[in-house]
Enzyme design. Structure first.
Site, short mmCIF file in Angstrom:
data_model
loop_
_atom_site.label_atom_id
_atom_site.label_comp_id
_atom_site.label_asym_id
_atom_site.label_seq_id
_atom_site.Cartn_x
_atom_site.Cartn_y
_atom_site.Cartn_z
N TRP A 102 0.82 -1.22 0.00
CA TRP A 102 0.00 0.00 0.00
C TRP A 102 0.85 1.26 0.00
O TRP A 102 0.57 2.21 -0.73
CB TRP A 102 -1.01 -0.03 1.15
CG TRP A 102 -2.05 -1.07 0.86
CD1 TRP A 102 -2.20 -2.27 1.49
CD2 TRP A 102 -3.03 -1.04 -0.19
NE1 TRP A 102 -3.23 -2.98 0.90
CE2 TRP A 102 -3.75 -2.25 -0.13
CE3 TRP A 102 -3.38 -0.12 -1.18
CZ2 TRP A 102 -4.80 -2.56 -1.01
CZ3 TRP A 102 -4.42 -0.42 -2.06
CH2 TRP A 102 -5.11 -1.63 -1.97
N ASP A 172 -1.48 6.65 6.03
CA ASP A 172 -2.59 5.80 5.60
C ASP A 172 -2.85 4.82 6.74
O ASP A 172 -2.06 3.89 6.95
CB ASP A 172 -2.18 5.08 4.31
CG ASP A 172 -3.23 4.08 3.83
OD1 ASP A 172 -4.25 3.90 4.52
OD2 ASP A 172 -3.01 3.46 2.76
N LYS A 196 -12.86 -1.32 6.97
CA LYS A 196 -12.19 -2.32 7.81
C LYS A 196 -12.64 -2.14 9.26
O LYS A 196 -13.49 -2.86 9.74
CB LYS A 196 -10.68 -2.23 7.65
CG LYS A 196 -10.26 -2.58 6.22
CD LYS A 196 -9.07 -1.81 5.81
CE LYS A 196 -8.79 -1.84 4.33
NZ LYS A 196 -8.84 -3.13 3.65
N1 PMP Z 1 -4.42 1.48 2.01
C1 PMP Z 1 -4.52 0.36 2.74
C2 PMP Z 1 -3.59 0.16 3.89
C3 PMP Z 1 -5.47 -0.60 2.43
O1 PMP Z 1 -5.57 -1.72 3.14
C4 PMP Z 1 -6.34 -0.37 1.35
C5 PMP Z 1 -7.45 -1.35 0.97
N2 PMP Z 1 -7.26 -2.64 1.26
C6 PMP Z 1 -6.21 0.81 0.61
C7 PMP Z 1 -5.24 1.72 0.99
C8 PMP Z 1 -7.09 1.12 -0.54
O2 PMP Z 1 -8.31 1.44 -0.01
P1 PMP Z 1 -9.61 1.71 -0.89
O3 PMP Z 1 -10.06 0.38 -1.40
O4 PMP Z 1 -10.55 2.30 0.13
O5 PMP Z 1 -9.25 2.66 -1.95
#
Ligand code: PMP
Length: 360
Positions: A102, A172, A196
Protein backbone atom coordinates in the site's frame (compact mmCIF):
# COMPACT_ATOMS: atom_id res chain seq x y z
CA UNK A 1 -29.78 -17.44 11.48
CA UNK A 2 -26.16 -18.53 11.48
CA UNK A 3 -23.34 -15.94 11.68
CA UNK A 4 -19.95 -17.13 10.49
CA UNK A 5 -16.47 -16.21 11.76
CA UNK A 6 -15.50 -13.35 9.47
CA UNK A 7 -11.75 -12.82 8.98
CA UNK A 8 -12.08 -10.81 5.76
CA UNK A 9 -9.61 -8.02 5.01
CA UNK A 10 -12.24 -5.48 3.97
CA UNK A 11 -15.14 -5.04 3.66
CA UNK A 12 -14.98 -6.87 6.93
CA UNK A 13 -16.80 -7.91 10.06
CA UNK A 14 -18.96 -5.25 11.73
CA UNK A 15 -20.03 -5.32 15.38
CA UNK A 16 -23.19 -7.41 15.73
CA UNK A 17 -24.76 -4.75 17.99
CA UNK A 18 -24.36 -2.18 15.19
CA UNK A 19 -25.92 -4.49 12.60
CA UNK A 20 -28.82 -5.12 14.95
CA UNK A 21 -29.37 -1.42 15.51
CA UNK A 22 -29.35 -0.81 11.74
CA UNK A 23 -31.86 -3.63 11.33
CA UNK A 24 -34.13 -2.18 14.02
CA UNK A 25 -34.03 1.27 12.38
CA UNK A 26 -34.15 -0.01 8.82
CA UNK A 27 -37.71 0.59 7.58
CA UNK A 28 -38.75 3.49 9.77
CA UNK A 29 -35.82 5.63 10.85
CA UNK A 30 -36.74 7.21 14.20
CA UNK A 31 -40.42 7.65 13.39
CA UNK A 32 -39.78 9.33 10.02
CA UNK A 33 -41.76 6.72 8.09
CA UNK A 34 -38.81 6.08 5.76
CA UNK A 35 -35.45 4.40 5.75
CA UNK A 36 -32.40 6.56 6.35
CA UNK A 37 -31.21 5.54 2.87
CA UNK A 38 -34.30 7.19 1.37
CA UNK A 39 -33.70 10.59 2.93
CA UNK A 40 -32.18 13.75 1.53
CA UNK A 41 -28.68 14.33 2.79
CA UNK A 42 -29.70 17.97 3.29
CA UNK A 43 -32.66 17.16 5.53
CA UNK A 44 -32.44 17.77 9.28
CA UNK A 45 -32.44 14.08 10.13
CA UNK A 46 -29.41 13.23 8.05
CA UNK A 47 -27.61 16.44 9.03
CA UNK A 48 -28.06 15.32 12.62
CA UNK A 49 -26.65 11.84 11.81
CA UNK A 50 -23.67 13.45 10.10
CA UNK A 51 -22.84 15.84 12.89
CA UNK A 52 -23.21 13.19 15.61
CA UNK A 53 -20.87 10.96 13.61
CA UNK A 54 -18.22 13.68 13.49
CA UNK A 55 -18.65 14.40 17.20
CA UNK A 56 -18.17 10.71 18.06
CA UNK A 57 -15.06 10.53 15.86
CA UNK A 58 -13.56 13.62 17.47
CA UNK A 59 -14.30 12.23 20.90
CA UNK A 60 -13.09 8.64 20.34
CA UNK A 61 -9.97 9.46 18.33
CA UNK A 62 -9.19 12.65 20.26
CA UNK A 63 -9.14 14.95 17.23
CA UNK A 64 -8.10 18.52 18.19
CA UNK A 65 -10.08 21.52 16.97
CA UNK A 66 -7.36 22.65 14.59
CA UNK A 67 -7.92 19.52 12.47
CA UNK A 68 -10.69 19.03 9.91
CA UNK A 69 -12.63 15.76 9.92
CA UNK A 70 -13.67 15.07 6.34
CA UNK A 71 -15.84 12.36 4.79
CA UNK A 72 -14.63 11.85 1.24
CA UNK A 73 -15.15 9.42 -1.61
CA UNK A 74 -12.87 7.47 -3.90
CA UNK A 75 -11.45 5.29 -1.14
CA UNK A 76 -8.02 5.55 0.40
CA UNK A 77 -6.75 5.10 -3.15
CA UNK A 78 -8.00 8.53 -4.21
CA UNK A 79 -5.99 10.08 -1.37
CA UNK A 80 -2.76 8.92 -3.03
CA UNK A 81 -3.40 11.85 -5.40
CA UNK A 82 -5.61 14.13 -3.30
CA UNK A 83 -2.99 14.47 -0.55
CA UNK A 84 -0.37 15.92 -2.91
CA UNK A 85 -2.96 18.14 -4.57
CA UNK A 86 -3.64 19.75 -1.18
CA UNK A 87 -0.29 19.64 0.59
CA UNK A 88 2.45 19.76 -1.98
CA UNK A 89 2.74 23.46 -2.68
CA UNK A 90 5.38 25.06 -4.81
CA UNK A 91 8.45 22.92 -4.25
CA UNK A 92 6.65 19.75 -5.27
CA UNK A 93 8.66 17.26 -3.20
CA UNK A 94 7.44 14.60 -0.78
CA UNK A 95 9.12 11.73 1.07
CA UNK A 96 7.93 8.15 1.33
CA UNK A 97 8.53 5.26 3.70
CA UNK A 98 7.73 2.09 1.76
CA UNK A 99 6.92 -0.94 3.88
CA UNK A 100 4.52 -2.97 1.74
CA UNK A 101 2.10 -2.93 -1.18
CA UNK A 102 0.00 0.00 0.00
CA UNK A 103 2.74 2.48 0.79
CA UNK A 104 4.38 1.43 -2.46
CA UNK A 105 1.20 2.24 -4.38
CA UNK A 106 1.06 5.67 -2.73
CA UNK A 107 4.72 6.21 -3.67
CA UNK A 108 4.14 5.19 -7.29
CA UNK A 109 0.91 7.14 -7.70
CA UNK A 110 2.70 10.29 -6.54
CA UNK A 111 5.03 10.25 -9.54
CA UNK A 112 2.97 12.62 -11.68
CA UNK A 113 2.80 15.29 -8.99
CA UNK A 114 6.43 16.00 -8.30
CA UNK A 115 9.68 14.69 -6.93
CA UNK A 116 9.28 11.59 -4.72
CA UNK A 117 12.08 10.97 -2.24
CA UNK A 118 12.38 7.41 -0.90
CA UNK A 119 13.11 7.94 2.82
CA UNK A 120 13.21 4.22 3.61
CA UNK A 121 12.12 0.94 2.06
CA UNK A 122 11.97 -2.66 3.19
CA UNK A 123 11.31 -4.02 -0.28
CA UNK A 124 14.71 -5.75 -0.28
CA UNK A 125 13.58 -7.61 2.86
CA UNK A 126 10.37 -8.67 1.07
CA UNK A 127 8.44 -6.31 3.37
CA UNK A 128 8.89 -8.59 6.37
CA UNK A 129 10.27 -6.00 8.76
CA UNK A 130 10.14 -2.25 9.39
CA UNK A 131 12.94 0.25 8.78
CA UNK A 132 14.53 1.58 11.97
CA UNK A 133 13.75 5.24 12.40
CA UNK A 134 17.46 5.99 12.58
CA UNK A 135 17.74 4.73 8.99
CA UNK A 136 15.08 7.04 7.54
CA UNK A 137 16.57 9.69 5.32
CA UNK A 138 14.59 12.84 6.01
CA UNK A 139 14.88 15.27 3.17
CA UNK A 140 14.68 18.95 4.05
CA UNK A 141 12.26 20.67 1.70
CA UNK A 142 9.83 17.77 1.46
CA UNK A 143 6.27 19.00 1.99
CA UNK A 144 5.51 15.86 4.01
CA UNK A 145 6.52 12.28 4.74
CA UNK A 146 4.04 9.57 3.78
CA UNK A 147 3.82 6.20 5.52
CA UNK A 148 1.32 3.39 5.93
CA UNK A 149 0.61 2.60 9.59
CA UNK A 150 -0.45 -0.96 8.86
CA UNK A 151 0.24 -2.87 5.68
CA UNK A 152 -2.90 -4.92 5.12
CA UNK A 153 -1.31 -7.36 2.68
CA UNK A 154 2.16 -7.90 4.19
CA UNK A 155 0.98 -7.78 7.81
CA UNK A 156 3.49 -5.26 9.15
CA UNK A 157 2.41 -2.48 11.49
CA UNK A 158 4.11 0.43 13.23
CA UNK A 159 3.43 -0.32 16.89
CA UNK A 160 3.55 3.35 17.82
CA UNK A 161 2.76 6.74 16.41
CA UNK A 162 5.63 8.33 14.50
CA UNK A 163 7.89 10.53 16.63
CA UNK A 164 7.86 14.29 16.27
CA UNK A 165 9.63 14.88 12.94
CA UNK A 166 10.74 18.08 11.23
CA UNK A 167 8.08 17.58 8.56
CA UNK A 168 4.38 16.64 8.70
CA UNK A 169 3.55 12.93 8.61
CA UNK A 170 0.80 11.78 6.27
CA UNK A 171 -0.40 8.35 7.33
CA UNK A 172 -2.59 5.80 5.60
CA UNK A 173 -4.26 4.17 8.60
CA UNK A 174 -6.92 2.37 6.54
CA UNK A 175 -6.45 -0.95 8.28
CA UNK A 176 -5.56 0.01 11.84
CA UNK A 177 -7.40 3.23 12.60
CA UNK A 178 -9.41 3.06 15.83
CA UNK A 179 -7.64 -0.14 16.89
CA UNK A 180 -5.63 1.57 19.66
CA UNK A 181 -5.23 5.07 21.08
CA UNK A 182 -3.24 7.44 18.89
CA UNK A 183 -1.90 10.94 19.33
CA UNK A 184 -3.47 12.76 16.39
CA UNK A 185 -0.99 15.61 16.87
CA UNK A 186 1.81 13.36 15.61
CA UNK A 187 0.15 13.42 12.20
CA UNK A 188 -0.47 16.14 9.64
CA UNK A 189 -2.96 13.97 7.74
CA UNK A 190 -4.57 10.66 8.62
CA UNK A 191 -6.67 8.95 6.00
CA UNK A 192 -8.52 5.66 6.08
CA UNK A 193 -10.98 3.83 3.89
CA UNK A 194 -13.89 2.96 6.17
CA UNK A 195 -14.43 -0.65 5.22
CA UNK A 196 -12.19 -2.32 7.81
CA UNK A 197 -12.48 -0.92 11.32
CA UNK A 198 -15.00 1.85 10.73
CA UNK A 199 -18.01 0.59 8.82
CA UNK A 200 -19.14 -0.36 5.34
CA UNK A 201 -17.29 0.73 2.21
CA UNK A 202 -18.08 4.02 0.51
CA UNK A 203 -16.37 6.68 2.62
CA UNK A 204 -12.83 7.70 3.41
CA UNK A 205 -12.18 9.41 6.68
CA UNK A 206 -9.61 12.19 6.32
CA UNK A 207 -8.29 14.03 9.37
CA UNK A 208 -6.08 16.94 8.37
CA UNK A 209 -4.39 19.77 10.25
CA UNK A 210 -6.02 22.93 8.99
CA UNK A 211 -2.85 24.96 8.51
CA UNK A 212 -1.37 22.31 6.17
CA UNK A 213 -4.12 22.78 3.60
CA UNK A 214 -2.67 25.02 0.91
CA UNK A 215 -3.98 26.36 -2.31
CA UNK A 216 -4.54 23.17 -4.29
CA UNK A 217 -2.46 22.37 -7.36
CA UNK A 218 -3.82 23.78 -10.63
CA UNK A 219 -6.52 21.59 -12.13
CA UNK A 220 -7.66 20.07 -8.81
CA UNK A 221 -11.42 19.52 -8.69
CA UNK A 222 -13.36 21.22 -5.89
CA UNK A 223 -14.47 17.81 -4.69
CA UNK A 224 -10.79 17.05 -3.95
CA UNK A 225 -10.05 20.37 -2.24
CA UNK A 226 -9.88 19.84 1.53
CA UNK A 227 -10.77 23.45 2.32
CA UNK A 228 -13.76 23.42 0.00
CA UNK A 229 -14.93 20.11 1.42
CA UNK A 230 -14.51 21.39 4.98
CA UNK A 231 -16.51 24.53 4.16
CA UNK A 232 -19.33 22.40 2.74
CA UNK A 233 -19.22 19.93 5.67
CA UNK A 234 -18.18 17.19 3.20
CA UNK A 235 -21.44 17.70 1.29
CA UNK A 236 -20.36 19.46 -1.85
CA UNK A 237 -22.09 16.62 -3.65
CA UNK A 238 -24.25 13.71 -2.53
CA UNK A 239 -22.39 11.62 0.03
CA UNK A 240 -22.96 7.88 0.62
CA UNK A 241 -25.44 8.47 3.42
CA UNK A 242 -25.73 4.88 4.54
CA UNK A 243 -21.98 4.51 5.07
CA UNK A 244 -21.86 7.78 7.02
CA UNK A 245 -24.69 6.66 9.30
CA UNK A 246 -23.14 3.24 9.91
CA UNK A 247 -19.72 4.76 10.69
CA UNK A 248 -21.38 6.94 13.31
CA UNK A 249 -22.91 3.86 14.92
CA UNK A 250 -19.56 2.06 14.92
CA UNK A 251 -17.87 4.97 16.70
CA UNK A 252 -20.67 5.09 19.26
CA UNK A 253 -20.19 1.33 19.75
CA UNK A 254 -16.44 1.84 20.28
CA UNK A 255 -17.19 4.52 22.87
CA UNK A 256 -19.75 2.29 24.62
CA UNK A 257 -17.26 -0.57 24.76
CA UNK A 258 -14.69 1.56 26.58
CA UNK A 259 -13.04 3.47 23.74
CA UNK A 260 -9.70 2.91 22.06
CA UNK A 261 -7.96 1.64 25.20
CA UNK A 262 -10.41 -1.24 25.33
CA UNK A 263 -10.07 -1.86 21.57
CA UNK A 264 -6.29 -2.03 22.07
CA UNK A 265 -6.63 -4.48 24.94
CA UNK A 266 -8.89 -6.79 22.93
CA UNK A 267 -6.77 -6.53 19.78
CA UNK A 268 -3.59 -7.37 21.70
CA UNK A 269 -5.25 -10.43 23.22
CA UNK A 270 -6.52 -11.68 19.85
CA UNK A 271 -3.16 -11.16 18.13
CA UNK A 272 -1.24 -12.79 21.02
CA UNK A 273 -3.43 -15.88 20.78
CA UNK A 274 -2.97 -16.31 17.03
CA UNK A 275 0.76 -15.47 16.86
CA UNK A 276 1.34 -17.60 19.96
CA UNK A 277 -0.14 -20.58 18.18
CA UNK A 278 1.64 -19.85 14.88
CA UNK A 279 5.01 -19.74 16.67
CA UNK A 280 4.35 -22.90 18.69
CA UNK A 281 4.43 -25.41 15.81
CA UNK A 282 5.87 -25.72 12.31
CA UNK A 283 2.89 -26.66 10.16
CA UNK A 284 2.03 -22.96 9.76
CA UNK A 285 4.25 -19.91 10.00
CA UNK A 286 4.04 -16.13 9.94
CA UNK A 287 6.91 -14.64 7.91
CA UNK A 288 7.11 -11.22 9.62
CA UNK A 289 9.78 -10.27 12.20
CA UNK A 290 8.07 -10.24 15.60
CA UNK A 291 8.61 -6.52 16.29
CA UNK A 292 6.89 -5.58 13.02
CA UNK A 293 3.89 -7.89 13.24
CA UNK A 294 0.46 -6.43 12.61
CA UNK A 295 -2.26 -6.90 15.20
CA UNK A 296 -4.84 -6.40 12.46
CA UNK A 297 -3.78 -8.58 9.53
CA UNK A 298 -1.99 -11.85 10.21
CA UNK A 299 -0.65 -13.55 7.09
CA UNK A 300 0.38 -17.17 7.48
CA UNK A 301 1.82 -19.82 5.22
CA UNK A 302 1.29 -23.55 5.31
CA UNK A 303 4.61 -25.40 5.27
CA UNK A 304 3.13 -27.50 2.46
CA UNK A 305 1.48 -25.07 0.02
CA UNK A 306 -0.17 -27.94 -1.83
CA UNK A 307 -2.59 -27.99 1.11
CA UNK A 308 -3.63 -24.35 0.61
CA UNK A 309 -6.70 -25.18 -1.45
CA UNK A 310 -7.90 -27.76 1.05
CA UNK A 311 -7.36 -25.32 3.92
CA UNK A 312 -9.45 -22.65 2.22
CA UNK A 313 -12.23 -25.06 1.24
CA UNK A 314 -12.40 -26.75 4.63
CA UNK A 315 -12.26 -23.51 6.56
CA UNK A 316 -15.16 -22.13 4.51
CA UNK A 317 -17.15 -25.30 5.05
CA UNK A 318 -16.48 -24.98 8.79
CA UNK A 319 -17.82 -21.40 8.91
CA UNK A 320 -14.68 -19.27 8.48
CA UNK A 321 -14.78 -16.49 5.92
CA UNK A 322 -11.99 -14.58 4.22
CA UNK A 323 -8.90 -16.61 5.15
CA UNK A 324 -7.44 -16.88 1.66
CA UNK A 325 -4.35 -14.66 1.48
CA UNK A 326 -4.02 -11.74 -0.91
CA UNK A 327 -3.30 -12.96 -4.44
CA UNK A 328 0.01 -11.06 -4.54
CA UNK A 329 1.54 -12.95 -1.59
CA UNK A 330 -0.42 -16.20 -1.46
CA UNK A 331 -0.94 -18.31 1.65
CA UNK A 332 -3.57 -17.30 4.20
CA UNK A 333 -4.46 -14.17 6.12
CA UNK A 334 -6.66 -13.62 9.13
CA UNK A 335 -7.81 -10.04 9.63
CA UNK A 336 -8.55 -9.30 13.27
CA UNK A 337 -10.33 -5.96 13.15
CA UNK A 338 -12.23 -4.52 16.11
CA UNK A 339 -15.43 -6.43 15.38
CA UNK A 340 -13.65 -9.81 15.36
CA UNK A 341 -13.96 -11.33 18.83
CA UNK A 342 -11.55 -13.36 20.91
CA UNK A 343 -14.05 -16.23 20.58
CA UNK A 344 -13.68 -15.99 16.77
CA UNK A 345 -9.90 -16.31 17.10
CA UNK A 346 -10.22 -19.20 19.56
CA UNK A 347 -12.46 -20.98 17.05
CA UNK A 348 -9.92 -20.31 14.28
CA UNK A 349 -7.01 -21.72 16.30
CA UNK A 350 -9.10 -24.79 17.16
CA UNK A 351 -9.86 -25.28 13.45
CA UNK A 352 -6.19 -24.85 12.53
CA UNK A 353 -5.15 -27.47 15.11
CA UNK A 354 -7.79 -29.84 13.85
CA UNK A 355 -6.58 -29.35 10.27
CA UNK A 356 -3.05 -30.29 11.38
CA UNK A 357 -4.38 -33.44 13.04
CA UNK A 358 -6.08 -34.49 9.85
CA UNK A 359 -3.39 -33.46 7.36
CA UNK A 360 0.03 -33.60 8.98
N1 PMP B 1 -4.42 1.48 2.01
C1 PMP B 1 -4.52 0.36 2.74
C2 PMP B 1 -3.59 0.16 3.89
C3 PMP B 1 -5.47 -0.60 2.43
O1 PMP B 1 -5.57 -1.72 3.14
C4 PMP B 1 -6.34 -0.37 1.35
C5 PMP B 1 -7.45 -1.35 0.97
N2 PMP B 1 -7.26 -2.64 1.26
C6 PMP B 1 -6.21 0.81 0.61
C7 PMP B 1 -5.24 1.72 0.99
C8 PMP B 1 -7.09 1.12 -0.54
O2 PMP B 1 -8.31 1.44 -0.01
P1 PMP B 1 -9.61 1.71 -0.89
O3 PMP B 1 -10.06 0.38 -1.40
O4 PMP B 1 -10.55 2.30 0.13
O5 PMP B 1 -9.25 2.66 -1.95
Amino acid sequence: MKRIHNFSAGPAALPLAVLEQIQAEWLDYHGSGMALMEMSHRGHRFMDVASRCEAAIRDVLGVPDDYYVLFLQGGATAQFGVVPQNLLGANRTASFVVTGSWSQKAFKDFAGFGQAHLAASTEAQAFRSLPALTDWSLQPGSAYLHLCGNETIHGVEFAEDPPVLPLPVVADLSSNIASRPIDVRRYGVIYAGAQKNLGPSGLTLVIVRKDLCRDVLPGTLSINDYRVMAASESMLNTPPTFAWYAIGLVFQWIRDQGGLAEMARRNAAKAALLYGYLDSQDFYRNPVTPAARSRMNVPFLLSDPSLDKAFVAESEAAGFEGLKGHRSVGGMRASLYNAVTLADVEALVAFMKDFVQRRA
